[in-house]
Design a protein around this motif. Sequence first.
Motif, mmCIF file in Angstrom:
data_model
loop_
_atom_site.group_PDB
_atom_site.id
_atom_site.type_symbol
_atom_site.label_atom_id
_atom_site.label_comp_id
_atom_site.label_asym_id
_atom_site.label_seq_id
_atom_site.Cartn_x
_atom_site.Cartn_y
_atom_site.Cartn_z
ATOM 1 N N GLU A 35 -20.798 -20.913 -6.357
ATOM 2 C CA GLU A 35 -20.615 -19.477 -6.579
ATOM 3 C C GLU A 35 -21.058 -19.095 -7.989
ATOM 4 N N LYS A 36 -20.912 -20.033 -8.934
ATOM 5 C CA LYS A 36 -21.392 -19.773 -10.295
ATOM 6 C C LYS A 36 -22.906 -19.652 -10.316
ATOM 7 N N ALA A 93 -23.891 -16.298 -8.754
ATOM 8 C CA ALA A 93 -23.540 -15.183 -9.624
ATOM 9 C C ALA A 93 -24.515 -15.094 -10.799
ATOM 10 N N GLU A 133 -15.056 -14.683 -5.697
ATOM 11 C CA GLU A 133 -14.326 -13.825 -6.633
ATOM 12 C C GLU A 133 -15.209 -13.439 -7.816
ATOM 13 N N ARG A 134 -15.942 -14.415 -8.330
ATOM 14 C CA ARG A 134 -16.804 -14.148 -9.478
ATOM 15 C C ARG A 134 -17.874 -13.114 -9.135
ATOM 16 N N GLN A 182 -16.390 -9.624 -8.930
ATOM 17 C CA GLN A 182 -16.147 -9.107 -10.275
ATOM 18 C C GLN A 182 -17.447 -8.643 -10.927
#
Length: 208
Positions: free
Chosen positions: A150-151, A154, A183-184, A187
């Motif tokens: 996910e990092k 993102a 979630e990242r 945001q």
Amino acid sequence: MNVPVDSERPITHWTQREIAEEAIKRGIVEYISPRAIGHFLKGSRSTTTSRTWFRLTAKHDEHFEEKCHDICETYRLAPERAKAGIATVSIDEMTGIKALERTAPNLPMRAGYFEYLEFEYIRHGTQTLIGGFNVVTGKVLADIGQTRTEKDFACYLEKLLAQQPTSTQWHLVMDNLNTHCSERLVQLVAQACNYKGALGIKGKRRYS
């Protein structure tokens, strides 16, 4: 021909050589080559190998037509929206790409000869490609890395959004992969949209 275990062979599938040996053993023929067995099997549309198969059972979605129409309209209206400063980008990933290096340089093509490639190579693991295709301009923004987390996604999206002015609006088309609704990422999108409200609960995937 029965299965190998019926002939006291501790295997599950016949090879062409084993069929030839069994045929000779049973006195069916005095001699036959494995290649001849292959020709017979090919003619009878039989095979000594196995293949995997899968069946996709589609889950009923009462909103499928509505969702499909929404995606199609997104692509259809992309050129018109681009005139108003709205970008439409289709995003997808490719994982497990082999990073190979030839042990010797290619021999260039010349008159009467092909280009020759060295068959030996060095493995450098695998890479992941994240790519975004601008539906209107055809421009592609690609990012290659070791992982697909996910990092990673993102960070890729941050690079994509940075290509255009902050006033640009976006239509991003992608599948429902878990990294696409992390979630990242939520945001990041909230920050880009200057959204100040509650973002919901991650565990239940409830994002406002």
